[in-house]
Design a protein around this motif. Structure first.
Motif, short mmCIF file in Angstrom:
data_model
loop_
_atom_site.label_atom_id
_atom_site.label_comp_id
_atom_site.label_asym_id
_atom_site.label_seq_id
_atom_site.Cartn_x
_atom_site.Cartn_y
_atom_site.Cartn_z
N ARG A 282 36.78 41.80 40.17
CA ARG A 282 36.51 40.43 39.76
C ARG A 282 36.00 40.37 38.32
O ARG A 282 36.43 39.54 37.51
CB ARG A 282 35.50 39.79 40.71
N SER A 312 43.48 41.93 44.10
CA SER A 312 42.41 40.98 43.78
C SER A 312 42.86 39.99 42.73
O SER A 312 43.55 40.34 41.77
CB SER A 312 41.17 41.75 43.27
N HIS A 315 39.76 34.59 42.51
CA HIS A 315 39.10 33.89 43.61
C HIS A 315 39.44 34.45 44.99
O HIS A 315 38.82 34.04 45.97
CB HIS A 315 39.47 32.40 43.58
N HIS A 316 40.39 35.35 45.10
CA HIS A 316 40.80 35.85 46.41
C HIS A 316 40.99 37.36 46.36
O HIS A 316 41.23 37.94 45.30
CB HIS A 316 42.10 35.18 46.88
N TYR A 318 43.29 40.18 48.65
CA TYR A 318 44.32 40.39 49.67
C TYR A 318 44.40 41.88 49.98
O TYR A 318 44.31 42.73 49.09
CB TYR A 318 45.69 39.90 49.19
#
Length: 736
Positions: A282, A312, A315-316, A318
């Motif tokens: 992030r 990544s 905001h998400h 997977y």
């Protein structure tokens, strides 16, 4: 000084040039003559070797080594340039012309080529003598190899003689050239002296001077060069200005590079302080968003151990499966550096978000020690211009972040593996327990699951009988078929029979349509009859027929229905006592009790309470979106000491209650249900002494933990050494 005069300098320069040229020519001629002689020598050596190989082939094939030796000796005697000859086959020398024996190193110094092709090698002996060594295959190598060495010394002697002759000729040419040069230089330097005077005037600042010197073409060109010098000064000034502008541009680029490196170092330092992979991804995406124009940045990290992909975005996060791991790893491994991947290459890979609809994707591979560990992928709608302007800084940042990404990824892989080991060692599927009593249950489940034997699961309410039945079903060959749970106590006797076996339309009042019973629904699978002790005698009779013949009758039906089901039953009653009282059919009991499994009450396996409590805590924290890491020591002690009349179900409800009420990072004693806090341990006999009470408590804990002293000491809240001291003092020993 000697060379202050141009005339003297030219004379000596010309003399040096003539001498150097003469020597170079003589050396060149001698060298080319030497090469020509050596080439002729090589050709002659190969020709001699060819003829000898033809003669030697006949002798070798008839194994006439004496005649072969004579051929070699005659050749040595007739040609003084041939220094040695020998024939070898299969690593052995058949014959040779050496008087003191053949040198060992000479045998391996040259080998023949494939087929009929000879191989020529230039060799030097330890005494410094040079030879042309020819390895010639005899009869395509099948009869061996002929080795011949030809001395180079006679040819070198001819070269030296030629060089002496050339030197004498060169000396004569030199003398004649010097005389001619003296006369020519005097004529050439006269206009140059005039040019020197004009150059002095220009050096004094008189730039308007026009050089008018008459002479040959070269002198005229020199005069013209002087006249055009002033014009070129202006051009040089303009170029200097342009060079200064370029220097300023390069300085700006250097400043930008410095800022990029500073930014990269700052990002690397911050990433190194982040422990988790999702935090690193992030932060890295946020940092790279300031570098590239596109905002659809995706960071992929490969888990080689789990064969999954952690994808990544800002905001998400997977988690992609093994199939997409193989596809993405094969795709990214093909690229060593930045590349633009077009849609057709990604069409067969199902990717989430913007990657699934991007026209093309900017790909930045991430490598750690030459191993592909991931990639940054930027979804582009056009020509990837968003990424091409700052490729250097992006590549530097990703390269420096590769170590931190690899470290965090490795840590999470090891943590996942460790959790898997803990889960494997702490339970059996959905059932949690390390107590020896539960381990016996797990072993029994593994043994009976592959069979179709009927199993009767007995235990108090809330001990997990349905979980055991589900574990048996999931490990059986019926796992892909239905698992039907029937709570016999939930239906009145008038409806239970219809629920189990179904009914035909009009079988009773309200039967407006046919209903398929649970046994038919479970055909091919497993039926779990919970609270089997609560069914009425009529249903018991029909259930017995199902167990014996696998046949059911619908209410109101006229023909029996064949079913293929496995029956698992559970009860919290003592069916033996129910049979004795005549409440439960004895024949049905024996049909159900083929494989009995008894689940211990939670108070009988108190060593598992902390495992179950932590399991439920993790589950309810996820559901309630809370971050609670564990229990306070007094809360955990209260959980372990509670009698748990409701067993695991009561513990589950208590932990859910605590999670809802907890406000801090740990469950406090006050967060537990009030009924649990109000529960007290059984009262002691007033006549019991403190020593007796302590001995009783220690013995109970040891028996509950199957005499595992480490677990017992932890549950008692003392160290293991203290427990050993008390065992010795109180004379407590394990009786076999």
């Amino acid at each position: 000084m000697l060379f202050n005069s141009l005339k003297s300098a030219l004379f000596f320069a010309f003399a040096f040039l003539v001498i150097a040229t003469g020597l170079s020519i003589s050396q060149l001629v001698a060298h080319r003559f030497s090469i020509s002689l050596l080439d002729r020598a090589v050709a002659r050596a190969e020709n001699i070797a060819h003829n000898l190989a033809l003669d030697a082939a006949d002798k070798i094939l008839i194994n006439d080594l004496v005649a072969l030796q004579k051929i070699l000796d005659d050749q040595i005697a007739s040609d003084p340039t041939v220094a040695y000859l020998f024939v070898s086959r299969d690593g052995q020398v058949l014959t040779h012309t050496f008087t003191d024996g053949i040198p060992v190193h000479l045998i391996q110094a040259n080998t023949a080529g494939a087929g009929e092709n000879p191989h020529t090698q230039k060799l030097m002996s330890q005494e410094g003598e040079r030879y042309i060594d020819v390895a010639y295959p005899i009869f395509s190598g099948k009869a061996g190899t002929l080795r011949m060495g030809m001395a180079v010394a006679p040819y070198l002697k001819q070269v030296r003689q030629l060089w002496v002759q050339m030197s004498i000729v060169t000396l004569g040419i030199l003398v004649l050239s010097l005389a001619v040069s003296q006369w020519a230089i005097s004529r050439l330097t006269r206009p140059l002296n005039q040019l020197g005077k004009y150059a002095g005037q220009i050096d004094a600042g008189n730039l308007n001077t026009q050089v008018t010197v008459r002479g040959r073409r070269e002198v005229s060109q020199l005069a013209g060069a002087f006249n055009s010098m002033l014009a070129r000064i202006e051009d040089y000034t303009a170029r200097l200005k342009h060079s200064n502008e370029q220097l300023e541009t390069k300085n700006r680029e250097l400043d930008r590079t410095h800022k990029q490196l500073k930014t990269s170092l700052s990002i690397s330092q911050k990433i190194a302080a982040l422990p988790k992979l999702d935090q690193i991804c992030r932060f890295l995406i946020q940092a790279l968003t300031e570098v590239v124009a596109c905002r659809d940045i995706h960071l992929l990290v490969f888990s080689r151990t789990l064969r999954t992909v952690n994808l990544s975005t800002l905001h998400h996060i997977y988690h992609l499966d093994q199939e997409r791991f193989d596809q993405l790893y094969a795709l990214i491994s093909r690229y060593e550096q930045f590349a633009c991947i077009h849609r057709p290459e990604l069409a067969r890979i199902q990717l989430p978000g913007a990657l699934n609809s991007a026209v093309q994707v900017a790909l930045f591979p991430i490598r750690h020690h030459d191993e592909t560990i991931g990639a940054m992928m930027v979804a582009c709608g056009g020509d990837c211009e968003c990424a091409t302007h700052e490729l250097d800084i992006v590549a530097i940042i990703l390269q420096q972040a590769a170590g931190a990404i690899h470290r965090a990824n490795t840590y999470e892989e090891e943590l996942t593996e460790l959790k898997h080991r803990v889960d494997v060692n702490s339970g059996f599927g959905e059932i949690i327990g390390k107590d020896p009593k539960m381990q016996l249950v797990f072993k029994l489940i593994e043994d009976v699951a592959p069979t179709d034997a009927t199993v009767l699961i007995q235990g108090e309410s809330g001990t997990g009988k349905e979980l055991v039945a589900r574990a048996i079903h999931q490990r059986s060959h019926r796992a892909a078929k239905p698992f039907i749970v029937i709570n016999c106590a939930a239906y009145p006797s008038t409806l239970l029979e219809s629920e189990l076996f179904g009914h035909e339309k009009g079988a009773f009042t309200g039967a407006v349509r046919r209903k398929i019973g649970r046994f038919e629904q479970a055909d091919g699978g497993t039926v779990f009859l919970d609270e089997i002790g609560d069914i009425d005698p009529v249903a018991q009779t029909k259930l017995l027929r199902v167990l014996q013949q696998q046949i059911i009758d619908r209410l109101g039906g006229e023909k029996p229905i064949k079913v293929d089901v496995r029956i698992l039953a559970a009860t919290n009653k003592n069916l033996t006592e129910e049979v004795r009282k005549g409440i439960f059919r004895e024949d049905l009991f024996y049909r159900l009790n083929v494989i009995p499994i008894h689940l211990p009450a939670l108070r009988e396996r108190s060593g598992d309470i902390h495992l179950l409590a932590q399991h439920f805590l993790n589950r309810f924290c996820t559901e309630q979106r809370k971050k609670i890491i564990g229990f306070r020591s007094e809360a955990l002690r209260k959980l372990i000491e509670s009698p748990w009349q409701g067993n695991v179900r009561e513990l589950e409800n208590s932990i859910e209650h605590a999670v809802v009420l907890s406000k801090g990072p740990q469950v406090e004693l006050k967060d537990l249900p009030s009924a649990l806090l109000a529960a007290t341990s059984p009262k002691l006999d007033p006549s019991t002494t403190i020593v007796e009470s302590e001995a009783r408590l220690i013995r109970e804990k040891l028996e509950a933990c199957n005499w595992n002293k480490a677990v017992a000491a932890r549950q008692l809240g003392i160290s293991r050494s203290t427990l050993y001291e008390k065992l010795k003092k109180l004379k407590i020993a394990h009786s076999a």
